[in-house]
Design an enzyme around this catalytic site. Sequence first.
Site, mmCIF file in Angstrom:
data_model
loop_
_atom_site.group_PDB
_atom_site.id
_atom_site.type_symbol
_atom_site.label_atom_id
_atom_site.label_comp_id
_atom_site.label_asym_id
_atom_site.label_seq_id
_atom_site.Cartn_x
_atom_site.Cartn_y
_atom_site.Cartn_z
ATOM 1 N N ALA A 66 95.061 67.191 36.786
ATOM 2 C CA ALA A 66 94.980 68.332 35.879
ATOM 3 C C ALA A 66 95.996 68.112 34.768
ATOM 4 O O ALA A 66 96.972 67.378 34.949
ATOM 5 C CB ALA A 66 95.273 69.610 36.638
ATOM 6 N N GLY A 109 93.980 66.320 40.394
ATOM 7 C CA GLY A 109 92.635 66.777 40.050
ATOM 8 C C GLY A 109 91.651 65.630 39.855
ATOM 9 O O GLY A 109 90.446 65.809 40.033
ATOM 10 N N GLU A 112 90.475 64.874 43.206
ATOM 11 C CA GLU A 112 89.633 66.011 43.619
ATOM 12 C C GLU A 112 88.270 65.985 42.937
ATOM 13 O O GLU A 112 87.252 66.293 43.552
ATOM 14 C CB GLU A 112 90.379 67.320 43.330
ATOM 15 N N GLU A 132 100.580 66.524 43.668
ATOM 16 C CA GLU A 132 100.975 67.854 43.192
ATOM 17 C C GLU A 132 102.319 68.293 43.754
ATOM 18 O O GLU A 132 103.071 69.026 43.111
ATOM 19 C CB GLU A 132 99.899 68.891 43.570
#
Length: 258
Positions: A66, A109, A112, A132
């Site tokens: 992200a 992300g 993911e 993270e």
Amino acid sequence: MTEHQTIIVETSGRVGIITLNRPKALNALNTELMNEVVGAVREFDVDQGIGAIVITGSEKAFAAGADIKEMSSKSYADVVNEQFFGAWDELSRARTPIIAAVTGYALGGGCELAMLCDTIIAGDNAVFGQPEINLGVIPGIGGSQRLTRAVGKAKAMDMVLTGRQMKVDEAERLGLVSRVVPKEDCRAAAIEVAEVIASKSLIASAAAKDAVNRAFESSLVEGVRAERALFYSTFATDDQTEGMAAFVEKRDPNFTHR
Ligand code: CAA
């Protein structure tokens, strides 16, 4: 076709290809990119001319997570009120099979997003991780759930708690990725697999995808029951008649996706 700023959208025959294209940020997944990827998948998903989708990045990075710069100033109220990352969930509802072609970093992300796809084909330089924890947060696009289901609790805890990066040989050994190819061949290999999938009956591949996903979402009894109902439903299609007739007549099937 829709204009895009952060992705490149192409088709090759019956395959839709989405290339993440924020090279200066190693394809960090900001809100604009999320909305563009989700929108492109939505358009492909209702297009009967498309039978499989490939999502890929650059040789250095599938996606490095992200967008930390976009996220860094957000408060608890911001992320709750915006339902931050919520749009990504739509990918898991696509009926068209989606292949992630991963070279380089698939972190946070990025890992993911790869796991949101139906299978992962990796280049030999691929690196997976959920770092993270190093930022004082935890995975937020399903990583703690999909990674655990993919590689088991011990490995997932190791990855999520330490933030360490997993190289592709370990990822293949654990079943996180389906195939490993030389990095320069990864995109082409994924498109080739997508072409094979797209040559089948779209109704049957959607049912097959749905059935396999039930293994992750339900108990064995519920999953087997769902599979049986989906199997029966394929007998309502022209493609079942055609597929079986073609076998008996010793010819290739001509699926009409009906
Ligand atoms: N967000 C925003 N920008 C990022 C980024 C990210 N996740 N990852 C890399 N970038 C940017 C860098 O800031 C840098 O930009 P500038 O040139 O403007 O400084 C550019 O991309 C190139 O990055 P590096 O110079 O760091 O490249 P490197 O080769 O030295 O290192 C890397 C590569 C190891 C992937 C490193 O960039 C890195 O650690 N990135 C962050 C990885 C990470 O923590 N991801 C998880 C994000 S949180 C998340 O994803 C939450 C969730 O659950 C969804």
